[in-house]
Write a protein that holds these residues in place. Sequence first.
Motif, PDB file in Angstrom:
ATOM      1  N   PRO A  30       5.254   3.327   5.900  1.00 40.12           N
ATOM      2  CA  PRO A  30       5.353   3.194   4.379  1.00 40.12           C
ATOM      3  C   PRO A  30       4.204   2.222   4.474  1.00 40.12           C
ATOM      4  O   PRO A  30       3.926   1.551   5.339  1.00 40.12           O
ATOM      5  N   ILE A  31       3.687   2.285   3.151  1.00 42.36           N
ATOM      6  CA  ILE A  31       2.817   1.289   2.937  1.00 42.36           C
ATOM      7  C   ILE A  31       3.198  -0.224   2.472  1.00 42.36           C
ATOM      8  O   ILE A  31       4.009  -0.198   1.570  1.00 42.36           O
ATOM      9  N   LYS A  32       2.641  -1.093   2.928  1.00 45.64           N
ATOM     10  CA  LYS A  32       2.941  -2.460   2.351  1.00 45.64           C
ATOM     11  C   LYS A  32       1.958  -3.054   1.283  1.00 45.64           C
ATOM     12  O   LYS A  32       0.727  -3.120   1.763  1.00 45.64           O
ATOM     13  N   ILE A  33       2.110  -3.130   0.175  1.00 45.62           N
ATOM     14  CA  ILE A  33       1.083  -3.560  -0.706  1.00 45.62           C
ATOM     15  C   ILE A  33       1.380  -5.103  -1.186  1.00 45.62           C
ATOM     16  O   ILE A  33       2.508  -5.328  -1.417  1.00 45.62           O
TER      17      ILE A  33
END
Lengths: 499, 499
Positions: free
Chosen positions: A31-34
């Motif tokens: 997953p992407i951590k924004i």
Amino acid sequence: MSEERLEKKKTIELRKKHVGPSCKIFFSHDPIKIVRAKGQYMYDEKGQRYLDCINNVAHVGHCHPDVVKAGAEQMEQLNTNSRFLHDNLVLYAQRLQATLPDKLSVCYFVNSGSEANDLALRLAWQYTGHKDVITLDNAYHGHVSSLIDISPYKFHQLSGVEKNQSVHVAPSPDVYRGKYRVDHPDPATAYADEVQEMIHKVQEKGGKIAAFIAESLQSCGGQVIPPAGYYQQVAEHVRKAGGVFIADEVQVGFGRVGTHFWAFQLQGEDFVPDIVTMGKPIGNGHPMSCVVTTKEVAEAFMQTGMEYFNTFGGNPVSCAIGLAVLDVIVKEDLQGNALRVGRYLTNLLEKQKEKHPLVGDIRGRGLFVGVELVKDRLKLTPATAEAQEVIYKLKEQHILLSADGPHRNVLKFKPPLCFSTEDADLAVGHIDNILTELEVALGLTLHNTLNVENENSKRKLPTEENGHQYPSELAHSNGSSQGVPQQTKQTKQAKRLKT
Amino acid sequence: MSEERLEKKKTIELRKKHVGPSCKIFFSHDPIKIVRAKGQYMYDEKGQRYLDCINNVAHVGHCHPDVVKAGAEQMEQLNTNSRFLHDNLVLYAQRLQATLPDKLSVCYFVNSGSEANDLALRLAWQYTGHKDVITLDNAYHGHVSSLIDISPYKFHQLSGVEKNQSVHVAPSPDVYRGKYRVDHPDPATAYADEVQEMIHKVQEKGGKIAAFIAESLQSCGGQVIPPAGYYQQVAEHVRKAGGVFIADEVQVGFGRVGTHFWAFQLQGEDFVPDIVTMGKPIGNGHPMSCVVTTKEVAEAFMQTGMEYFNTFGGNPVSCAIGLAVLDVIVKEDLQGNALRVGRYLTNLLEKQKEKHPLVGDIRGRGLFVGVELVKDRLKLTPATAEAQEVIYKLKEQHILLSADGPHRNVLKFKPPLCFSTEDADLAVGHIDNILTELEVALGLTLHNTLNVENENSKRKLPTEENGHQYPSELAHSNGSSQGVPQQTKQTKQAKRLKT
């Protein structure tokens, strides 16, 4: 970076422990951590920029300074409920009303698209005294229980659960894959007749139509653009049966379609819904939404004697933010930008269709565009795994796109309205490369599909007319570095990717 | 003043035109326009200060600078959905969890108390596979359609509307006016037995209990404090029937009750609900809320395969605000303040009860206090008009209080937790004066009621034992400058006053 307080691993661990597992995350295997965002760009904890092609909530651009300022200033001054008079509430209601046909003059402020659609149902039930609701196949109207009932996109996922007996599902007016297609002489009437027939069947069984509800353009259902004139005819049938027409603008309102402020207006000046619901883009991410209806419906709702009170709905902060969003749309001509960049994007994508056999259909209005991928332009075999592959490969290139529709094979563009032609070039350039690689892997070439496509756009050909067999996906899985087994694995993980 | 953009007359006019007429306003014949607020004080367009005794949403005080700062800073940086990883979400989930029993470990972030309670029902239905729900009489759980169904406070207002057949209404555990009172040897067991009996009846008819839902302390239902041990027994009966216990903390959570952070904890360490819902105070006015449940319930919900996605729920701004609220509660010891000032307020009010025959009952925990007005301490005749009169007269003194309960005769204190002993003195001082005037008008004196009261607190006396007749309201209406006819008129207008 200062914006990151935990290591990514720790964030994931805590999320697994304390956040409901039904709350899915994009790209769950990685997953992407924004941590911050601006305009149409999002940034991860390492400062990597992502081009955002999907967040229709960040309508006027992530963290727009005018919107932030309006919210922050009002938060400092007052944030309370609507049982006190406040100018923000009435000024905002007036401004929203001015974007709509005169007849739609009464607002109810709530907190989410789901609250809005649930209230729309309550208004319809009360006004008509009827109970039955017609919804479209693949529709999604929200997550509260009454809306799961009218969202085939959701309830089709449930096995063994009793369907609400007063909900009736009409065919989605999808002229690409639906029951009546572009080759039909009058798909608008054909789809509307389906609704009329459904009304008659309901009535024969003693039912009474309260409402027809539809997203003005279906989003999760696959970026479907109904044929012009469809809603007018449906509205006529529904009103004849004593029901009302609810236009759900949660995904597509506020200028996104470019030519108009509201997507229902694409159907023509002569079409006015009885109830319009709003959501996602209305507050640029702030939790707020609205239902607008006619004086007649509002008065009937009041006749119950039951107060409608929404604790947070219409508070001065939400209204200040809503006003700022409307201001920015005008000030920066974002509706015009949606039209211009939307056309530019659609043209780019049309060229992809000319080039790539996997591209079955390009459809859209303004910055609401769908790219339907198929493995066979004749049979319209959904290229589901391929759509997921595109999404995953784009993510590696730091471009955020999603795929949706009943077969999860429709790439969805619905970016912040400040999206530029350069952004479109960037995204489509990468899509081009990814599709080329995929087609090599699948052994799909243009010449063996385009002729069929040309015919197919006019009439439905029986399979025999074409004759040739497309090579199967698996047969080619070893001939490409992408490797189809990998796709399949990713597809499984990405199955629920949507926005 | 700069905060006012329209003349009050114009605000009212626009509100009439563009805001749903079911959305009621306080003091509709002469509504208040509030333009700013700070702590426990609100200010109108002329700069007049009002003491706020009712806004439990502005939990840590209106426009608390720490909360405003947290929200403003996060709005500048990022506001997006929970499909991306973000530290605020997981840190907030962890912090919330730490306030609860270990078993309650999984959070779902939503936008309102209504969304929370609807999701709680969905969780219960899915986990149990059952459908029937038991709710308490006079309960209010929210405004979406599924919650109107379980809110007698609401659906009792509807005539001729079909009650949901899977909803069952148990008696409110009100030991002052309910079926079993303080004179009963064991009202907790008596009320719990009612639920057990209801479960048996439902089962006899083929129903299956999914959930029992209750506000940990009933608010709109009249500030009802259930007898200790009641929820433990109910939970046992409900679980034996395969159902779950949902504690609705929307009105009363986050330290308001003083001795505990959650009101359900008043029942004792041995009581743990299966699902807890939160709302109003959680974001100090920011639209947000949460459902917390057990791992088992969360996993069963996931088994449907249906994603739960909430567009705004759990966004970084909401979580930053939620974290700031928790910080302020600790930093300013607001739970301790609720306990101390709540006790002070309750003591003051108890003295009013000794002095004023109109005061039938004082009940509360921390800064959640009810004052039930009666015209007759024996018959408990609700002093509805008098309660409205108190509210109206207090408004003239710039004190905001409301009245609620099934008879609209319970004065409700639920102020911001920064409420002080001086505020309590001010409010109760005015109430004292107003009650004195009202009692003169009604001819009510203490000596003709107190003896009865003392007896009545131990056992129910038949009317004959007392013998004397209270003078009727009307007989005295001419003897006072207040004039009862005026009260009646005001009562009609104020009929829907509630928060």
